[in-house]
Design an enzyme around this catalytic site. Structure first.
Site, short mmCIF file in Angstrom:
data_model
loop_
_atom_site.label_atom_id
_atom_site.label_comp_id
_atom_site.label_asym_id
_atom_site.label_seq_id
_atom_site.Cartn_x
_atom_site.Cartn_y
_atom_site.Cartn_z
CG ASP A 33 -5.69 -2.81 -4.43
OD1 ASP A 33 -6.36 -2.00 -3.76
OD2 ASP A 33 -4.56 -3.20 -4.10
CG HIS A 58 -5.34 -2.63 -0.16
ND1 HIS A 58 -4.81 -1.98 -1.25
CD2 HIS A 58 -4.79 -2.03 0.95
CE1 HIS A 58 -4.00 -1.02 -0.83
NE2 HIS A 58 -3.96 -1.04 0.49
CB SER A 109 -0.96 -0.06 1.19
OG SER A 109 -2.00 0.86 1.07
#
Length: 515
Positions: free
Chosen positions: A454, A484, A235
């Site tokens: 995602d 994610h 991320s």
């Protein structure tokens, strides 16, 4: 005010697990024990600040690894000193908290593997011990290491408001203002948040940038005894990894970037990307439950409209308002395995007229515990974001985005359009740059993993990161799936390719696909 972008990937999964009664321990300040050090296979190059070498008092530190409160067996904690301001490396320092589990096979040890799980604002000292089972194969030959980056939790963590102030904002501030009075309250709260950060954390606030954290990483690499930095970023951790590779290309070791932030996007670009990404994930969720995406989206949008005027009751006496419901809808979209929670939460709201589950998911996303206490992640996330970016759209610019963002997503668009202006409104620190720079010519291959479904870091960002890193550096691996993050998301194909690269140096062919 929660921000949808770059939420810590694994902390969302862990928070959802808590809803079903699974507990996990945290770590606390280290208790010193015996001094230990690792001798690298080759001398670790000294970290540099531009052309000047950092002082020996920092580069020659010995880490005092000690016990970590409430952590599982085998984990040790330490602190490392870093310059507060790298422009003045002999000036004030701050301490960063680290956590480590040593490699199981010491005779075939490859060095340290540093993790950042995202946010920004996620505590690696908390998350890595919780998530370690996901990385057991890597722990065979790597010391697993993470840390609380500067401005986060134990590492001079930024604090901006009290628990009571946070609770008041969640209850009274409409994140999608419809009237001048609501807009005034929205921007007034945003300004007050920034002033609260300045009042409580003024010393560190200008220095919590991603570029400074990347410099911290290079100092940690040298102190850990590694000639090159082996790194796993998830991320926001991919933005941090790209920044590190740009600043220190010759120090880049085996690096994986999973759930990738678009390095070419400014504040509006990120918001537009996420509007598309979350709507795409919501469409996929609705299809999986046999619903027409357009009709299902309209139904959820209508629920949110009703909650804007008439919040739902919950069992603890609080109300589920529109903003909290939106957060509760966002959270389970991070993982396909959590979609069942979304079904249950929406059903409860529609059929029973109560908001218990959606509120519980919003509380978990916002790091609010059962006693009404909040973690500092929202403060850290905002401080880092706003120290990074010069792109601070105005209220008028946010209003101008509303029609196009609503068209992209009737559920998420309005919130994300307003967020472009509210997030860093009247921030007390000037941002460093318009968007990250990830060009890393001269670095070795960096594996970039993008997942097609995602929601938080849409797949297109992975392509752009691979391109930005440069030809021969960025190696794109596409995961056809949802959620994610791919490595911890259950893709055996991705895990095999990532492990092959990190453990054996086998770089997948650029453009490889897992499904």
């Amino acid at each position: 005010m929660p921000k949808l972008i770059r939420a810590t990937a694994l902390s969302v999964t862990a928070a959802l697990a808590l809803l079903t009664g699974c507990d996990s321990g945290g770590t606390d300040s280290p208790a010193p024990e015996a001094k230990t050090s690792t001798t690298p296979a080759a001398p670790a190059p000294a970290p540099k600040n531009g052309d000047s070498v950092l002082p020996a008092s920092l580069t020659s530190q010995t880490l005092n690894w000690g016990s970590c409160k409430d952590s599982p067996s085998g984990w040790r904690c330490a602190t490392v000193k870093v310059p507060l301001d790298y422009a003045h490396p002999t000036g004030d320092t701050i301490s960063l908290a680290l956590v480590r589990k040593k490699a199981k096979d010491s005779s075939h040890r490859l060095g340290s593997l540093l993790f950042n799980f995202g946010g920004p604002g996620g505590s690696g000292v908390d998350i890595l011990p919780q998530a370690a089972s996901e990385y057991g194969s890597l722990n065979d030959r790597y010391d697993l290491v993470s840390w609380d980056p500067r401005g986060v939790s134990r590492s001079a963590g930024v604090v901006c408001r009290t628990d009571a102030q946070q609770a008041t904002a969640e209850r009274s501030v409409d994140l999608t203002p419809d009237t001048p009075a609501e807009a005034s309250a929205y921007f007034g709260d945003a300004a007050a948040f920034g002033q609260g950060c300045k009042a409580r954390s003024a010393k560190v606030l200008p220095y919590v940038t991603t570029s400074n954290t990347a410099r911290d990483m290079d100092l940690m690499r040298a102190v850990l005894g590694d000639a090159k930095l082996n790194y796993f970023g998830i991320s926001y951790g991919t933005e941090l990894g790209g920044t590190y590779a740009h600043l220190f290309p010759s120090h880049v070791g085996r690096t994986v970037l999973d759930a990738v932030v678009d390095p070419t996007a400014d504040a509006v670009g990120h918001a537009r990307n996420q509007t598309l990404g979350f709507q795409r994930a919501l469409d996929d969720y609705l299809k999986s439950t046999g619903q027409d995406p357009k009709a299902g989206t309209a139904k959820i949008a209508a629920l949110l409209d009703r909650l804007d005027k008439n919040p739902l009751p919950t069992s603890d006496g609080r109300k589920l308002n529109q903003s909290l419901a939106l957060t509760g809808i966002v959270m389970p979209l991070y993982s396909k395995s959590s979609w069942t929670y979304l079904t249950q939460g929406l059903k409860e709201a529609e059929e029973l007229g109560t908001g218990n589950l959606l509120l519980a998911m919003a509380d978990s996303y916002n790091d609010r515990d059962e006693k009404g206490r909040y973690s500092t992640q929202s403060s850290s996330q905002r401080a880092i974001d706003c120290a990074d970016t010069k792109s601070h759209p105005t209220e008028a610019q946010a209003k101008a985005l509303l029609p196009s963002f609503r068209k992209l997503s009737p559920v998420f668009g309005e919130f994300l359009a307003w967020d472009t202006a509210g997030w860093c409104y009247k921030w007390p620190v000037t941002g460093e740059r318009d968007h990250p720079v990830a060009d890393a010519q001269g670095a070795g291959p960096i594996l970039v993993v993008g997942t097609t479904g995602d929601p938080a870091t849409p797949y297109e960002g992975a392509r752009k990161m691979a391109d930005a890193l440069g030809a021969g550096v960025g190696v794109l691996l596409t995961n056809k799936g949802e959620g994610h993050g791919a490595y911890h998301g259950g893709s055996g194909c991705v895990a095999k390719k990532v492990d092959g690269y990190l453990l054996d140096g086998k770089v997948p062919a650029n453009g490889s696909t897992c499904s």
